[in-house]
Design a protein around this motif. Structure first.
Motif, mmCIF file in Angstrom:
data_model
loop_
_atom_site.group_PDB
_atom_site.id
_atom_site.type_symbol
_atom_site.label_atom_id
_atom_site.label_comp_id
_atom_site.label_asym_id
_atom_site.label_seq_id
_atom_site.Cartn_x
_atom_site.Cartn_y
_atom_site.Cartn_z
ATOM 1 N N ILE A 126 0.820 -1.218 0.000
ATOM 2 C CA ILE A 126 0.000 0.000 0.000
ATOM 3 C C ILE A 126 0.857 1.273 0.000
ATOM 4 O O ILE A 126 0.589 2.183 -0.793
ATOM 5 C CB ILE A 126 -1.008 -0.031 1.165
ATOM 6 C CG1 ILE A 126 -2.039 -1.118 0.891
ATOM 7 C CG2 ILE A 126 -1.680 1.325 1.343
ATOM 8 C CD1 ILE A 126 -2.977 -1.387 2.036
ATOM 9 N N PRO A 127 1.909 1.397 0.823
ATOM 10 C CA PRO A 127 2.741 2.607 0.724
ATOM 11 C C PRO A 127 3.425 2.749 -0.640
ATOM 12 O O PRO A 127 3.611 3.862 -1.136
ATOM 13 C CB PRO A 127 3.780 2.429 1.826
ATOM 14 C CG PRO A 127 3.165 1.498 2.787
ATOM 15 C CD PRO A 127 2.305 0.583 1.978
ATOM 16 N N ALA A 128 3.786 1.641 -1.252
ATOM 17 C CA ALA A 128 4.392 1.705 -2.579
ATOM 18 C C ALA A 128 3.387 2.195 -3.620
ATOM 19 O O ALA A 128 3.752 2.938 -4.538
ATOM 20 C CB ALA A 128 4.936 0.339 -2.970
ATOM 21 N N LEU A 129 2.133 1.785 -3.480
ATOM 22 C CA LEU A 129 1.086 2.284 -4.379
ATOM 23 C C LEU A 129 0.918 3.793 -4.237
ATOM 24 O O LEU A 129 0.862 4.517 -5.231
ATOM 25 C CB LEU A 129 -0.246 1.600 -4.066
ATOM 26 C CG LEU A 129 -0.511 0.237 -4.648
ATOM 27 C CD1 LEU A 129 -1.752 -0.370 -4.017
ATOM 28 C CD2 LEU A 129 -0.676 0.332 -6.141
ATOM 29 N N VAL A 130 0.833 4.261 -3.023
ATOM 30 C CA VAL A 130 0.654 5.690 -2.776
ATOM 31 C C VAL A 130 1.856 6.481 -3.288
ATOM 32 O O VAL A 130 1.705 7.547 -3.893
ATOM 33 C CB VAL A 130 0.413 5.947 -1.271
ATOM 34 C CG1 VAL A 130 0.417 7.427 -0.954
ATOM 35 C CG2 VAL A 130 -0.881 5.299 -0.830
ATOM 36 N N SER A 131 3.043 5.963 -3.078
ATOM 37 C CA SER A 131 4.255 6.638 -3.546
ATOM 38 C C SER A 131 4.282 6.739 -5.070
ATOM 39 O O SER A 131 4.623 7.791 -5.627
ATOM 40 C CB SER A 131 5.488 5.886 -3.055
ATOM 41 O OG SER A 131 6.658 6.415 -3.618
ATOM 42 N N ALA A 132 3.939 5.659 -5.743
ATOM 43 C CA ALA A 132 3.940 5.678 -7.208
ATOM 44 C C ALA A 132 2.889 6.651 -7.738
ATOM 45 O O ALA A 132 3.146 7.374 -8.702
ATOM 46 C CB ALA A 132 3.696 4.285 -7.748
ATOM 47 N N TRP A 133 1.722 6.667 -7.142
ATOM 48 C CA TRP A 133 0.674 7.587 -7.594
ATOM 49 C C TRP A 133 1.063 9.042 -7.333
ATOM 50 O O TRP A 133 0.751 9.918 -8.118
ATOM 51 C CB TRP A 133 -0.650 7.271 -6.938
ATOM 52 C CG TRP A 133 -1.401 6.172 -7.614
ATOM 53 C CD1 TRP A 133 -1.402 5.884 -8.953
ATOM 54 C CD2 TRP A 133 -2.257 5.235 -7.013
ATOM 55 N NE1 TRP A 133 -2.200 4.800 -9.197
ATOM 56 C CE2 TRP A 133 -2.743 4.371 -8.011
ATOM 57 C CE3 TRP A 133 -2.665 5.000 -5.708
ATOM 58 C CZ2 TRP A 133 -3.616 3.333 -7.761
ATOM 59 C CZ3 TRP A 133 -3.526 3.963 -5.459
ATOM 60 C CH2 TRP A 133 -3.998 3.139 -6.479
ATOM 61 N N SER A 134 1.711 9.310 -6.217
ATOM 62 C CA SER A 134 2.086 10.689 -5.911
ATOM 63 C C SER A 134 3.176 11.199 -6.841
ATOM 64 O O SER A 134 3.281 12.404 -7.076
ATOM 65 C CB SER A 134 2.530 10.819 -4.457
ATOM 66 O OG SER A 134 3.764 10.157 -4.272
ATOM 67 N N GLU A 135 3.996 10.307 -7.379
ATOM 68 C CA GLU A 135 5.048 10.693 -8.319
ATOM 69 C C GLU A 135 4.589 10.579 -9.768
ATOM 70 O O GLU A 135 5.407 10.669 -10.678
ATOM 71 C CB GLU A 135 6.285 9.837 -8.083
ATOM 72 C CG GLU A 135 6.922 10.067 -6.730
ATOM 73 C CD GLU A 135 8.095 9.159 -6.453
ATOM 74 O OE1 GLU A 135 8.469 8.389 -7.359
ATOM 75 O OE2 GLU A 135 8.621 9.209 -5.340
ATOM 76 N N LYS A 136 3.305 10.329 -9.974
ATOM 77 C CA LYS A 136 2.708 10.216 -11.317
ATOM 78 C C LYS A 136 3.349 9.108 -12.142
ATOM 79 O O LYS A 136 3.581 9.250 -13.339
ATOM 80 C CB LYS A 136 2.809 11.548 -12.071
ATOM 81 C CG LYS A 136 2.230 12.726 -11.361
ATOM 82 C CD LYS A 136 0.740 12.649 -11.296
ATOM 83 C CE LYS A 136 0.220 13.983 -10.754
ATOM 84 N NZ LYS A 136 -0.838 13.861 -9.838
#
Length: 74
Positions: free
Chosen positions: A18-28
């Motif tokens: 889940i943190p990896a998903l959020v990180s990838a989405w925040s960096e587009k």
């Protein structure tokens, strides 16, 4: 015990993704690896539910963690 261990591994994998998903989405960026790990975690959870007679209820998951921790520490 086998189903409990599979469920715990699946939940841990899905929670760490889940943190990896959020990180990838925040960096587009496309969250390919994180999405794969979420799918693997859910697949393990589904498999554990089908293997255990009667399946897992949502309230059984914390007890699965306790059982697995007890087996590892004992």
């Amino acid at each position: 015990m086998q189903a409990d261990l599979i469920m715990v591994i699946g939940v841990v994998i899905a929670c760490f993704a889940i943190p990896a998903l959020v990180s990838a989405w925040s960096e587009k960026e496309a969250p390919r690896a994180a999405a794969l790990f979420v799918l693997i975690g859910f697949a393990l959870g589904y498999y554990a539910t089908t293997v255990k007679p009667g399946g897992f209820a949502l309230v059984d998951i914390p007890m699965a963690f306790v059982v697995v921790a007890g087996q590892v520490l004992n």
